[in-house]
Every structure is written in C-alpha cells, then in structure tokens.
Design an enzyme around this catalytic site. Sequence first.
Site, PDB file in Angstrom:
ATOM      1  N   TRP A 180      18.368 -16.175  13.221  1.00 36.38           N
ATOM      2  CA  TRP A 180      18.201 -14.920  12.890  1.00 36.38           C
ATOM      3  C   TRP A 180      17.004 -14.533  13.284  1.00 36.38           C
ATOM      4  O   TRP A 180      15.905 -15.472  12.919  1.00 36.38           O
ATOM      5  CB  TRP A 180      18.649 -14.761  11.556  1.00 36.38           C
ATOM      6  N   GLU A 221      22.911 -14.988  13.965  1.00 35.87           N
ATOM      7  CA  GLU A 221      23.273 -13.910  12.881  1.00 35.87           C
ATOM      8  C   GLU A 221      22.786 -12.632  13.207  1.00 35.87           C
ATOM      9  O   GLU A 221      21.871 -12.425  13.761  1.00 35.87           O
ATOM     10  CB  GLU A 221      22.337 -14.416  11.432  1.00 35.87           C
ATOM     11  N   LYS A 223      22.108  -8.392  12.585  1.00 26.37           N
ATOM     12  CA  LYS A 223      21.537  -7.293  11.641  1.00 26.37           C
ATOM     13  C   LYS A 223      21.542  -6.265  12.237  1.00 26.37           C
ATOM     14  O   LYS A 223      21.347  -5.912  13.443  1.00 26.37           O
ATOM     15  CB  LYS A 223      20.523  -7.974  11.293  1.00 26.37           C
ATOM     16  N   ASP A 254      26.596 -11.783   8.071  1.00 29.61           N
ATOM     17  CA  ASP A 254      26.058 -11.641   6.698  1.00 29.61           C
ATOM     18  C   ASP A 254      26.334 -10.348   6.121  1.00 29.61           C
ATOM     19  O   ASP A 254      26.264  -9.230   6.911  1.00 29.61           O
ATOM     20  CB  ASP A 254      24.549 -11.777   6.738  1.00 29.61           C
ATOM     21  N   HIS A 257      24.355  -7.029   6.309  1.00 27.81           N
ATOM     22  CA  HIS A 257      23.992  -6.728   7.701  1.00 27.81           C
ATOM     23  C   HIS A 257      24.710  -5.494   8.479  1.00 27.81           C
ATOM     24  O   HIS A 257      24.584  -5.437   9.534  1.00 27.81           O
ATOM     25  CB  HIS A 257      23.812  -8.105   8.507  1.00 27.81           C
ATOM     26  N   HIS A 281      27.241 -15.506   5.823  1.00 27.00           N
ATOM     27  CA  HIS A 281      26.202 -15.522   4.667  1.00 27.00           C
ATOM     28  C   HIS A 281      26.884 -14.454   3.722  1.00 27.00           C
ATOM     29  O   HIS A 281      26.771 -13.209   3.957  1.00 27.00           O
ATOM     30  CB  HIS A 281      24.680 -15.106   5.042  1.00 27.00           C
ATOM     31  N   ASP A 289      20.104  -4.066   2.710  1.00 22.39           N
ATOM     32  CA  ASP A 289      20.308  -5.542   2.545  1.00 22.39           C
ATOM     33  C   ASP A 289      19.516  -5.958   1.414  1.00 22.39           C
ATOM     34  O   ASP A 289      18.287  -6.868   2.080  1.00 22.39           O
ATOM     35  CB  ASP A 289      20.147  -5.827   3.866  1.00 22.39           C
ATOM     36  N   ASP A 291      19.913  -8.294  -0.793  1.00 17.69           N
ATOM     37  CA  ASP A 291      20.074  -9.747  -1.138  1.00 17.69           C
ATOM     38  C   ASP A 291      20.068 -10.033  -2.607  1.00 17.69           C
ATOM     39  O   ASP A 291      19.520 -10.714  -3.144  1.00 17.69           O
ATOM     40  CB  ASP A 291      18.890 -10.679  -0.670  1.00 17.69           C
ATOM     41  N   ASP A 321      23.325 -16.275   0.672  1.00 17.74           N
ATOM     42  CA  ASP A 321      22.239 -15.756   1.004  1.00 17.74           C
ATOM     43  C   ASP A 321      21.749 -14.357   0.069  1.00 17.74           C
ATOM     44  O   ASP A 321      22.015 -13.492   0.331  1.00 17.74           O
ATOM     45  CB  ASP A 321      22.178 -15.278   2.400  1.00 17.74           C
TER      46      ASP A 321
HETATM   47  C1  LIG Z   1      16.249 -16.199   4.815  1.00 17.65           C
HETATM   48  C2  LIG Z   1      17.386 -15.923   5.958  1.00 17.65           C
HETATM   49  O1  LIG Z   1      17.172 -16.510   7.064  1.00 17.65           O
HETATM   50  C3  LIG Z   1      17.561 -14.637   6.027  1.00 17.65           C
HETATM   51  O2  LIG Z   1      17.898 -14.016   4.560  1.00 17.65           O
HETATM   52  C4  LIG Z   1      18.587 -14.111   7.084  1.00 17.65           C
HETATM   53  O3  LIG Z   1      19.561 -14.912   6.888  1.00 17.65           O
HETATM   54  C5  LIG Z   1      18.983 -12.624   6.649  1.00 17.65           C
HETATM   55  O4  LIG Z   1      20.076 -12.255   6.139  1.00 17.65           O
HETATM   56  C6  LIG Z   1      17.847 -11.677   6.807  1.00 17.65           C
HETATM   57  O5  LIG Z   1      18.375 -10.226   6.574  1.00 17.65           O
HETATM   58 MN   LIG Z   2      21.820 -13.842   5.961  1.00 13.04          MN
END
Ligand SMILES: C[C@H](O)[C@H](O)[C@@H](O)C(=O)CO
Ligand SMILES: [Mn+2]
Length: 415
Positions: A180, A221, A223, A254, A257, A281, A289, A291, A321
Amino acid sequence: MMDRFQESKRLYEHLGVDVDAALRKLSDFPISMHCWQGDDVVGFDGAGALSGGIQTTGNYPGRARTPRELMEDIDAVLALTPGKKRLNLHASYAVFEGDQVDRDQIKPEHFRPWIEFAKDRGLGLDFNPTLFSHPKAAGLTLSHPDPEIRKFWIRHCQACLRISEVFAEELNTYCLMNIWIPDGLKDIPGDRMGPRRRFMESLDEILSLDYDRNKVLVALESKVFGIGMESYTAGSAEFTMNYALSRGITPLMDNGHYHPTELVSDKLSSMLLFHPKVALHVTRPVRWDSDHVVLFDDETKEIAKEIVRCDALDRVLLGLDFFDASINRIAAWTIGMRNMQKAMLYALLMPMSRLKEAQDKQDFTTLLMLNEECKTYPFQDIWDYYCESQQVPVREEWFLAVRQREAALLRQRGD
Ligand SMILES: C[C@H](O)[C@H](O)[C@@H](O)C(=O)CO
Ligand SMILES: [Mn+2]
C-alpha cells in the site's frame, strides 16, 4: 452450557444448517492479526510520527514501546481470541540487534525474533513494506518523479519480497505481502496519468525479482483518499484491480478505502469471479477511513456472509486493520478479533442454500423472512460453546483478564 448448545444446535439443524461443519470451518479459517494496533503504527525503526495520510487518535496509556512489550501484548490477545490466527507485520517492525540499516537494506535477519515468535505459536506471518513514516516518504514514493526516490522504495519492496520468502519457508505457510502506498495529492492534479504510469513501472520492476510466487502472494491495496491527499491517489481502486489482474497478483480491498456508500461486501463476488484469491483489510470507517475497532455490525457480517456464500474460505485472505489509541489497546484488539470470528460463525450458521433457492425462484418473500428470522436464532449459545471448546473466555469474561493485566502494565510502562 452443553444443554443450551444442544438445544440451539437442534434449532439450527431444523433450519437446515450443519452446526458441527460450521464450527470445523470456522476453526480452520485464519484471521491475520495486524501488529500495529499494539503500538499505534509507530514501529521500531525510529520512523517517528505516523505519516502517509493515516492517523491514530487517542493517548490511552500503556502503548507497547519495544518488540518484547508488543509480543507480550500480542500473546495476551491470542489467549483471549478463539480460532486460527496469523500475524501481520510491517517492515518498520524490524528488530535491529546490531547496527540499524535503512529500509532499502533490511534483511530476514532483522525479523528473526518475529520468526521465532511465530514459530513457537504456530502462527503464519504476513508482511507489508512500509512506505510511510520515513524521510523519503514525504508525499510520493513509488510514483515519485525523482527516480532516486522510486529506486529506494523499489529496493525496499524487493527486500521485503526476500523477507516474505523466508517467512514462508521457515513457517511452512504462504506469506501475503501487501503493498500500500500513500501517494496522492491534496488538491486538483495537473497530471493524473504520470504518477500512475510511474507507479505501474515501479511495481513491474519490483515484481521482476525472481521470487517464489508459490510462497509469497503479493497483494496490492487500493485507496480513494488520505489526510492531505484528498483529491487524488495514484493507487486508486481501478488502478490496483487492473494492475493485479493483468500481472496475476492479489487485489486487496480495505473497507475503509471507498466512498461512504460503497460496500466491500457487494464487491467481493465480482472480484472472486476474476481473481483466484482476494485479500481483505476489515476495518470500520466512521466519516472517513478512521480505522475504528471492528464491530459485530451489519457490514462485517455481510462481508463474512459473502465469503461463505461464495464458498471462498480458502480464497479470501482476511486481515484486520484498525488502530485505536483511545482505549485499552489489548481490549481493542480482542474486541475486533473476536468480532471478526463472530461474524464468520454467524455467516456459517446461515441457511445459504435455502436463501439462494428462494432468490432463484424469485420468492423474495421467503428470502426476506429467512434473512430476518435468522437474526434472532440463538447464535450466542453456539458462539459460547465455540469459545469454551477453544479454551478462551466466554462472553465478557475475557475483559477481566485485560483489566487485571492493565494495572501491572501501567505501573511498568507508565503513560
Ligand atoms: C498500516 C497499514 O498498512 C495501513 O493501515 C493500510 O493498510 C491502510 O489501510 C492505509 O489506509
Ligand atoms: Mn488497510
């Protein structure tokens, strides 16, 4: 508990669900546990402040500061989480027992403590090149106009391929190496094609390395935006899906994303029609995003249902994630890991063939009725039985262990 389990099992079997088979499949389905919830994505290579358009918020005390502390915390979560697990590392978690090297020079030896840790626990290791929180990651990386910056990150990713190979060989399981990059622009671009072409060429150079594609599964990945890169990302969904399909690597979705109304649960079956494997993820975006810790919520359940409906438990490589520094980090990890397992069990207990049959007959009344009635079947009794059979605490009993450990932890680590 056994009486409740047997009674509830009979109800599910009446619905047409093989509960024993569901429990067997669940115990074999690995969840890849992300290491970075334990220390707020800081890592151990002196990266300093988290960059790349991602953010950890909160300052709950007790963050892990050393490899030993992080391993202790990971152990604490493993003891509270049922099912099969893998551990997902970032390159920034290298352990330098001698002189530290820069990211383009890291080697398998710098991950020896992690290999032994995983070996001792029967865990597979997944891996991620770290293209953020570094002086050469001040904006663009693999798409940078400066060839020297690109070459540095190409060397870093190729070093990570070699490390991933060693992980796979020593642990006798595949290693998913997920790329990513944070490359993007805050405001309206003057050139969208250039960075994406450079990104494509950089990836081609990375993959030109003669690595063992049976052992290392490279994922890419996508985004849609980041903090400070709201207007454009080189690694958009279209870019990563087309690159992965055309080069035969694994796409990674993810669910934080995409645009807020887009659902990864709706995308998965389309991806599985064209890719042998799809990586995920699973996270929880709130407004962006963000998390947040994964909940036992509708979208997490729907992602799990799609994995089961598509008969793809051996084709979906599922990792978590999220990074929440506002609450006890062991509790955050444990809640997210247990919730993902719950969602998978919930999906495995659905009468999927009856739902499909109702849809194929266009009997949408039965379809709706079944979906709704399943929501109040005694899932808890099966989940409790599963936790007990996996020798982990049942219901909120796990939380007592977290609280008991916290007091000693805070004395040792302070703020
Ligand atoms: C730490 C990870 O590489 C990161 O969260 C990535 O996976 C991501 O989702 C960035 O938005
Ligand atoms: Mn991720």
